[in-house]
Design an enzyme around this catalytic site. Structure first.
Site, PDB file in Angstrom:
ATOM      1  N   ASN A   1       1.730  21.483  11.022  1.00 16.14           N
ATOM      2  CA  ASN A   1       2.409  20.197  11.257  1.00 16.14           C
ATOM      3  C   ASN A   1       1.814  19.512  12.486  1.00 16.14           C
ATOM      4  O   ASN A   1       2.539  18.943  13.296  1.00 16.14           O
ATOM      5  CB  ASN A   1       3.917  20.424  11.417  1.00 16.14           C
ATOM      6  CG  ASN A   1       4.701  19.130  11.348  1.00 16.14           C
ATOM      7  OD1 ASN A   1       4.243  18.138  10.771  1.00 16.14           O
ATOM      8  ND2 ASN A   1       5.874  19.110  11.967  1.00 16.14           N
TER       9      ASN A   1
ATOM     10  N   SER B   1      17.698  25.689  19.350  1.00 23.57           N
ATOM     11  CA  SER B   1      18.128  24.325  19.063  1.00 23.57           C
ATOM     12  C   SER B   1      19.631  24.189  19.238  1.00 23.57           C
ATOM     13  O   SER B   1      20.380  25.147  19.002  1.00 23.57           O
ATOM     14  CB  SER B   1      17.754  24.008  17.614  1.00 23.57           C
ATOM     15  OG  SER B   1      18.457  22.884  17.167  1.00 23.57           O
TER      16      SER B   1
ATOM     17  N   TYR C   1      17.478  25.558   8.542  1.00 21.50           N
ATOM     18  CA  TYR C   1      16.755  25.448   9.818  1.00 21.50           C
ATOM     19  C   TYR C   1      17.631  25.972  10.963  1.00 21.50           C
ATOM     20  O   TYR C   1      17.228  26.842  11.735  1.00 21.50           O
ATOM     21  CB  TYR C   1      16.347  23.985  10.075  1.00 21.50           C
ATOM     22  CG  TYR C   1      15.967  23.753  11.516  1.00 21.50           C
ATOM     23  CD1 TYR C   1      14.764  24.245  12.013  1.00 21.50           C
ATOM     24  CD2 TYR C   1      16.826  23.084  12.383  1.00 21.50           C
ATOM     25  CE1 TYR C   1      14.437  24.072  13.349  1.00 21.50           C
ATOM     26  CE2 TYR C   1      16.501  22.904  13.714  1.00 21.50           C
ATOM     27  CZ  TYR C   1      15.306  23.407  14.186  1.00 21.50           C
ATOM     28  OH  TYR C   1      14.996  23.243  15.511  1.00 21.50           O
TER      29      TYR C   1
ATOM     30  N   LYS D   1      17.388  29.571  13.389  1.00 23.29           N
ATOM     31  CA  LYS D   1      17.398  29.665  14.860  1.00 23.29           C
ATOM     32  C   LYS D   1      18.523  30.593  15.322  1.00 23.29           C
ATOM     33  O   LYS D   1      18.355  31.387  16.245  1.00 23.29           O
ATOM     34  CB  LYS D   1      17.561  28.269  15.481  1.00 23.29           C
ATOM     35  CG  LYS D   1      16.367  27.348  15.249  1.00 23.29           C
ATOM     36  CD  LYS D   1      15.132  27.886  15.949  1.00 23.29           C
ATOM     37  CE  LYS D   1      13.880  27.088  15.664  1.00 23.29           C
ATOM     38  NZ  LYS D   1      12.670  27.696  16.241  1.00 23.29           N
TER      39      LYS D   1
ATOM     40  N   PHE E   1      18.176  19.870  22.807  1.00 21.66           N
ATOM     41  CA  PHE E   1      18.972  18.820  22.177  1.00 21.66           C
ATOM     42  C   PHE E   1      17.972  17.893  21.449  1.00 21.66           C
ATOM     43  O   PHE E   1      17.190  18.399  20.663  1.00 21.66           O
ATOM     44  CB  PHE E   1      19.928  18.200  23.202  1.00 21.66           C
ATOM     45  CG  PHE E   1      21.127  19.127  23.388  1.00 21.66           C
ATOM     46  CD1 PHE E   1      20.970  20.409  23.913  1.00 21.66           C
ATOM     47  CD2 PHE E   1      22.380  18.770  22.948  1.00 21.66           C
ATOM     48  CE1 PHE E   1      22.046  21.306  24.008  1.00 21.66           C
ATOM     49  CE2 PHE E   1      23.461  19.649  23.043  1.00 21.66           C
ATOM     50  CZ  PHE E   1      23.286  20.909  23.564  1.00 21.66           C
TER      51      PHE E   1
ATOM     52  N   SER F   1      17.599   2.495   8.519  1.00 20.80           N
ATOM     53  CA  SER F   1      18.957   2.704   7.993  1.00 20.80           C
ATOM     54  C   SER F   1      19.743   3.480   9.028  1.00 20.80           C
ATOM     55  O   SER F   1      19.352   4.591   9.400  1.00 20.80           O
ATOM     56  CB  SER F   1      18.909   3.516   6.693  1.00 20.80           C
ATOM     57  OG  SER F   1      18.284   2.784   5.685  1.00 20.80           O
TER      58      SER F   1
ATOM     59  N   ARG G   1      23.988  11.344  20.434  1.00 21.89           N
ATOM     60  CA  ARG G   1      23.161  12.526  20.683  1.00 21.89           C
ATOM     61  C   ARG G   1      22.673  12.529  22.128  1.00 21.89           C
ATOM     62  O   ARG G   1      22.641  11.495  22.803  1.00 21.89           O
ATOM     63  CB  ARG G   1      21.917  12.522  19.770  1.00 21.89           C
ATOM     64  CG  ARG G   1      22.207  12.608  18.292  1.00 21.89           C
ATOM     65  CD  ARG G   1      22.733  13.969  17.879  1.00 21.89           C
ATOM     66  NE  ARG G   1      22.940  14.049  16.441  1.00 21.89           N
ATOM     67  CZ  ARG G   1      24.056  13.650  15.813  1.00 21.89           C
ATOM     68  NH1 ARG G   1      25.058  13.143  16.509  1.00 21.89           N
ATOM     69  NH2 ARG G   1      24.160  13.784  14.501  1.00 21.89           N
TER      70      ARG G   1
ATOM     71  N   ARG H   1      24.786  10.326   6.664  1.00 24.50           N
ATOM     72  CA  ARG H   1      23.817  11.302   6.152  1.00 24.50           C
ATOM     73  C   ARG H   1      24.516  12.658   6.066  1.00 24.50           C
ATOM     74  O   ARG H   1      25.174  13.085   7.021  1.00 24.50           O
ATOM     75  CB  ARG H   1      22.626  11.355   7.121  1.00 24.50           C
ATOM     76  CG  ARG H   1      21.533  12.308   6.717  1.00 24.50           C
ATOM     77  CD  ARG H   1      20.301  12.157   7.606  1.00 24.50           C
ATOM     78  NE  ARG H   1      20.532  12.582   8.984  1.00 24.50           N
ATOM     79  CZ  ARG H   1      19.603  12.606   9.935  1.00 24.50           C
ATOM     80  NH1 ARG H   1      18.367  12.210   9.654  1.00 24.50           N
ATOM     81  NH2 ARG H   1      19.885  13.004  11.151  1.00 24.50           N
TER      82      ARG H   1
HETATM   83  N1  UFG Z   1      19.698   8.458  12.375  1.00 22.66           N
HETATM   84  C1  UFG Z   1      19.829   7.244  11.736  1.00 22.66           C
HETATM   85  N2  UFG Z   1      18.795   6.819  10.974  1.00 22.66           N
HETATM   86  C2  UFG Z   1      17.644   7.519  10.814  1.00 22.66           C
HETATM   87  C3  UFG Z   1      17.525   8.765  11.465  1.00 22.66           C
HETATM   88  C4  UFG Z   1      18.576   9.203  12.238  1.00 22.66           C
HETATM   89  O1  UFG Z   1      20.855   6.559  11.853  1.00 22.66           O
HETATM   90  O2  UFG Z   1      16.748   7.069  10.062  1.00 22.66           O
HETATM   91  C5  UFG Z   1      20.788   8.925  13.246  1.00 22.66           C
HETATM   92  C6  UFG Z   1      21.431  10.224  12.797  1.00 22.66           C
HETATM   93  O3  UFG Z   1      22.445   9.985  11.853  1.00 22.66           O
HETATM   94  C7  UFG Z   1      21.927  10.786  14.122  1.00 22.66           C
HETATM   95  C8  UFG Z   1      20.893  10.313  15.139  1.00 22.66           C
HETATM   96  O4  UFG Z   1      20.247   9.200  14.519  1.00 22.66           O
HETATM   97  O5  UFG Z   1      23.174  10.239  14.452  1.00 22.66           O
HETATM   98  C9  UFG Z   1      19.847  11.358  15.479  1.00 22.66           C
HETATM   99  O6  UFG Z   1      19.270  11.849  14.282  1.00 22.66           O
HETATM  100  P1  UFG Z   1      17.921  12.700  14.273  1.00 22.66           P
HETATM  101  O7  UFG Z   1      17.573  12.951  12.840  1.00 22.66           O
HETATM  102  O8  UFG Z   1      16.887  12.047  15.120  1.00 22.66           O
HETATM  103  O9  UFG Z   1      18.334  14.040  15.027  1.00 22.66           O
HETATM  104  P2  UFG Z   1      19.474  15.114  14.701  1.00 22.66           P
HETATM  105  O10 UFG Z   1      20.482  15.003  15.803  1.00 22.66           O
HETATM  106  O11 UFG Z   1      19.982  15.005  13.327  1.00 22.66           O
HETATM  107  O12 UFG Z   1      18.678  16.494  14.779  1.00 22.66           O
HETATM  108  C10 UFG Z   1      17.756  16.713  15.817  1.00 22.66           C
HETATM  109  C11 UFG Z   1      16.583  17.535  15.297  1.00 22.66           C
HETATM  110  C12 UFG Z   1      17.006  18.943  15.041  1.00 22.66           C
HETATM  111  C13 UFG Z   1      17.719  19.500  16.224  1.00 22.66           C
HETATM  112  C14 UFG Z   1      18.874  18.633  16.613  1.00 22.66           C
HETATM  113  C15 UFG Z   1      19.559  19.165  17.843  1.00 22.66           C
HETATM  114  O13 UFG Z   1      16.042  16.966  14.124  1.00 22.66           O
HETATM  115  O14 UFG Z   1      15.860  19.711  14.777  1.00 22.66           O
HETATM  116  O15 UFG Z   1      18.402  17.335  16.876  1.00 22.66           O
HETATM  117  O16 UFG Z   1      20.654  18.398  18.182  1.00 22.66           O
HETATM  118  F1  UFG Z   1      18.164  20.730  15.953  1.00 22.66           F
END
Ligand code: UFG
Length: 334
Positions: free
Chosen positions: A35, A124, A149, A153, A178, A216, A231, A293
């Site tokens: 990756n 994570s 995933y 971990k 985070f 989105s 977050r 989501r």
């Molecule tokens: N989000 C959107 N639109 C998008 C992508 C994300 O609205 O196209 C929102 C999500 O709903 C969420 C926030 O943005 O509220 C953050 O989403 P991310 O996908 O960027 O990150 P996540 O918090 O879902 O997960 C990330 C990593 C994981 C890790 C985690 C730890 O992808 O690997 O943080 O908190 F484990």
């Protein structure tokens, strides 16, 4: 000190290698480019003006580890070699458990055989599942993970605890990340997701640059200040520095297994991110609100006190820095 960095060519790995080299560590990278792009290796050298050894291979292949431990006097390992896409892990659980757990077992058995007993492991915040208490401390309950995933971990954390119980001459730091975002301030290395990005910031960058039409936003009906998910975003360079602090801890302390959240302690909503990105970079990010989501939680941010008190780690880069550096990388590399 010579550090083996598995997955050292990836997003967090490459930024950590830069900090290691800049702090006088010798670096040996093992990566299979699953990756990441090969050019990153040269970029790490370009930023640091320092050299390192590189081995191409998969950690499931014990012979590559034998070669590395035989040819190099490794003092400690930082293990980044894992798959990390939450959604993909639901579709490919066997691949995720193999790549994220079996590889660690091969690594640990080699470390035992070559008497290398210092390990920093990439974990994570997903190990907390849907957190009962916010902000999250290291003492909060883990489990209830919602995807393979996160479960991978969680399992590795348990394996490391069992290993330490069986042999307390190991020194292990489990770092629970985070949400790492941003890029090196040079714009030379950054995040390179394959295909359409799943994470927020890479997606925002593609919309701002016109490569994707519209972001989105997944839900505006969460119990948060503006209804969108909150977050704890941390600049990837701060996160990388957290690894240096963890190594320093393993070097100076009595033996132990230590667990730290690496985060800023501040929660930002999706709309905060979009607004900050537009303001700092003077660009427009088109967005629309869509449904939630699957698997998302409303709020996830850390109490960063333990890492501050025990590691002297404080994430200093602001949300503005994160947005500016992510955009700088996007512009220089696409
Ligand atoms: N989000 C959107 N639109 C998008 C992508 C994300 O609205 O196209 C929102 C999500 O709903 C969420 C926030 O943005 O509220 C953050 O989403 P991310 O996908 O960027 O990150 P996540 O918090 O879902 O997960 C990330 C990593 C994981 C890790 C985690 C730890 O992808 O690997 O943080 O908190 F484990």
């Amino acid at each position: 000190m010579k550090i083996l960095v598995t997955g050292g060519n990836g997003y967090i790995g490459s930024h950590t290698c830069v900090e290691l080299l800049n702090n006088g560590y010798e670096v040996v990278i093992l990566d299979n480019f699953s990756n990441s792009k090969k050019e990153n290796l040269a970029k790490i050298k370009e930023i640091t003006n320092k050299d390192f050894k590189f081995y191409e291979g998969n950690m499931l292949d014990r012979s590559i580890l034998d070669t590395i431990f035989t040819e190099n006097k490794i003092d400690a390992v930082i293990d980044f070699a894992a798959y990390k896409a939450v959604g993909e892990s639901v579709l490919k659980p066997v691949e995720y458990y193999t790549n994220n757990i079996s590889t660690v077992l091969v690594l640990l058995s080699a470390m035992k055989d070559y008497n290398v007993k210092k390990l920093v492991f990439s974990s994570s915040a997903t190990v907390y599942g849907d957190p009962e208490v916010i902000p999250i401390t290291e003492e909060c309950k883990t489990g209830g993970t919602t995807n393979p995933y996160g479960t991978s971990k969680l399992f590795v954390e348990q394996i490391l605890k069992d290993l330490y119980n069986s042999d307390n001459t190991f020194d292990i730091a489990i770092l629970r990340y985070f949400n790492p975002i941003g890029a090196h301030e040079s714009g030379i290395i950054g995040e390179e997701p394959n295909g359409i990005p799943a994470n927020l910031l890479p997606y925002v960058c593609k919309v701002a640059s016109g490569k994707l039409e519209c972001l989105s936003i997944f839900g505006n009906d969460y119990d948060t200040k503006d209804g969108t998910g909150v977050r704890d975003y941390i600049h990837v360079v701060d996160l990388a520095i957290g690894h240096i602090k963890a190594l320093e801890k393993l070097n100076k302390e009595q033996h132990g297994l230590f667990i730290y959240n690496l985060a800023t302690g501040t929660g930002y909503s999706v709309l905060d991110i979009v607004n900050a990105f537009e303001k700092v970079n003077g660009v427009k990010v088109n967005y629309k609100i869509v449904g939630r989501r699957a698997g998302d939680i409303a709020t996830c941010y850390s109490n960063p006190t333990k890492a501050k008190e025990e590691l002297g780690f404080i994430a200093t880069r602001t949300l503005e820095d994160m947005c500016r550096d992510a955009w700088n990388y996007e512009q220089k590399n696409r």
